[in-house]
Design an enzyme around this catalytic site. Structure first.
Site, PDB file in Angstrom:
ATOM      1  N   GLY A  95     126.898 100.884  72.520  1.00 39.12           N
ATOM      2  CA  GLY A  95     128.596 101.524  72.454  1.00 39.12           C
ATOM      3  C   GLY A  95     128.880 100.778  71.336  1.00 39.12           C
ATOM      4  O   GLY A  95     129.030 100.736  69.557  1.00 39.12           O
ATOM      5  N   SER A 105     126.790 109.972  67.734  1.00 40.16           N
ATOM      6  CA  SER A 105     126.484 111.194  68.107  1.00 40.16           C
ATOM      7  C   SER A 105     126.727 111.922  69.499  1.00 40.16           C
ATOM      8  O   SER A 105     126.380 111.246  70.478  1.00 40.16           O
ATOM      9  CB  SER A 105     125.185 110.833  67.677  1.00 40.16           C
ATOM     10  OG  SER A 105     124.768 110.916  68.514  1.00 40.16           O
ATOM     11  N   ASP A 116     123.815 107.287  82.422  1.00 38.70           N
ATOM     12  CA  ASP A 116     124.348 106.833  83.477  1.00 38.70           C
ATOM     13  C   ASP A 116     124.346 107.214  84.866  1.00 38.70           C
ATOM     14  O   ASP A 116     124.342 106.322  85.745  1.00 38.70           O
ATOM     15  CB  ASP A 116     125.802 106.644  82.722  1.00 38.70           C
ATOM     16  CG  ASP A 116     126.176 105.414  81.862  1.00 38.70           C
ATOM     17  OD1 ASP A 116     125.214 104.479  81.471  1.00 38.70           O
ATOM     18  OD2 ASP A 116     126.999 106.076  81.251  1.00 38.70           O
TER      19      ASP A 116
END
Length: 272
Positions: A95, A105, A116
């Site tokens: 990030g 994107s 995740d």
């Protein structure tokens, strides 16, 4: 392994040579051809070869580390924690790189969210095997985590967003605070992962020596010279500290699921 790495390297080289810098001109090779209009190397800018954005490359490293951690979870617990920790660091790093190089994107957002969810689901699955009496709890947590984020992502995309981290006026204040405040979001996410990893480590005898002497021993009781000071498990203390953030995260998951379904309802009303 060398052959695979060589093949991947050659393929990435071909992709890089085909990439386009923001001003629309293709790279022609050479020192001048590797610089974008801003003066930085073209790979540090937005370009058309999105799969090799730096945050996405970090995401691939994270997938490798997570897969390795899961594969050795029942045989090498110490190594499992190391690989999972590296994966967790990569989750934070991707990030930061995306924001630094303006390489956000939809591809990266989906890659990040899917990784995740699958890594958390895998960790909960491992806990379900290690603690059979709590297997149903682990399954319910898996279902809530996946359903909440998947519905939220779908609702966000329908409303014109590019990431599940984008907010709307329909979201509950706690969900808005969660996504708007990165420190709050990070604390909740870290709490969940730390709690799960602590419970994982507590199962293995190799971590039994991770303890400290109780600071309260001898304060309220009379100590004898031959009394062994009681030991407190460091892992249990960490798990207890992480519990509030874990509970808040589950409340946010429930609110997020509810408001995602509400957003889908509003979308259906608009298209009627």
């Amino acid at each position: 392994i060398r052959w695979v790495l060589s093949l991947i390297s050659n393929h990435l080289g071909d992709l890089m040579r085909q990439a386009v810098v923001p001003n629309g001109r293709a790279h022609s090779g050479g020192a001048a051809g590797t610089m974008a209009a801003s003066g930085r190397h073209w790979s540090l800018e937005r370009h058309t070869c999105i799969p090799i954005y730096w945050p996405n490359i970090v995401g691939y490293v994270r997938i490798v580390c997570t897969t390795t951690a899961i594969a050795i979870a029942f045989t090498f617990p110490r190594a499992m924690l190391v690989f999972y920790f590296i994966s967790f660091v990569c989750d934070e790093l991707d990030g930061r790189l995306a924001r630094k190089f303006l390489q956000q994107s939809t591809y990266g957002a989906v890659l990040d969210m899917v990784t995740d969810r699958l890594s958390t689901a895998a960790l909960l699955g491992i806990l379900a095997v290690l603690y059979p009496a709590k297997a149903q709890v682990c399954v319910l947590l898996q279902a809530l985590d996946i359903a909440s984020h998947w519905c939220h992502m779908y609702s966000s995309l329908l409303s014109g967003g590019t990431s599940h981290k984008e907010l709307s006026k329909h979201h509950y204040w706690l969900v808005r605070s969660y996504y708007a405040n990165r420190i709050f979001m990070g604390a909740c996410c870290v709490s969940c992962e730390v709690l799960y990893l602590s419970l994982y480590a507590l199962h293995w005898p190799v971590f039994e020596d991770w303890s400290i002497t109780s600071p309260w021993h001898g304060i309220f009781t009379q100590m004898e010279s031959d009394t062994t000071p009681p030991q407190l498990s460091i892992l249990m203390l960490i798990a207890q500290v992480a519990m509030p953030g874990f509970l808040i995260k589950q409340i946010i998951n429930l609110a997020q699921l509810f408001h995602a379904m509400y957003g889908l309802w509003l979308h259906d009303l608009k298209t009627m």
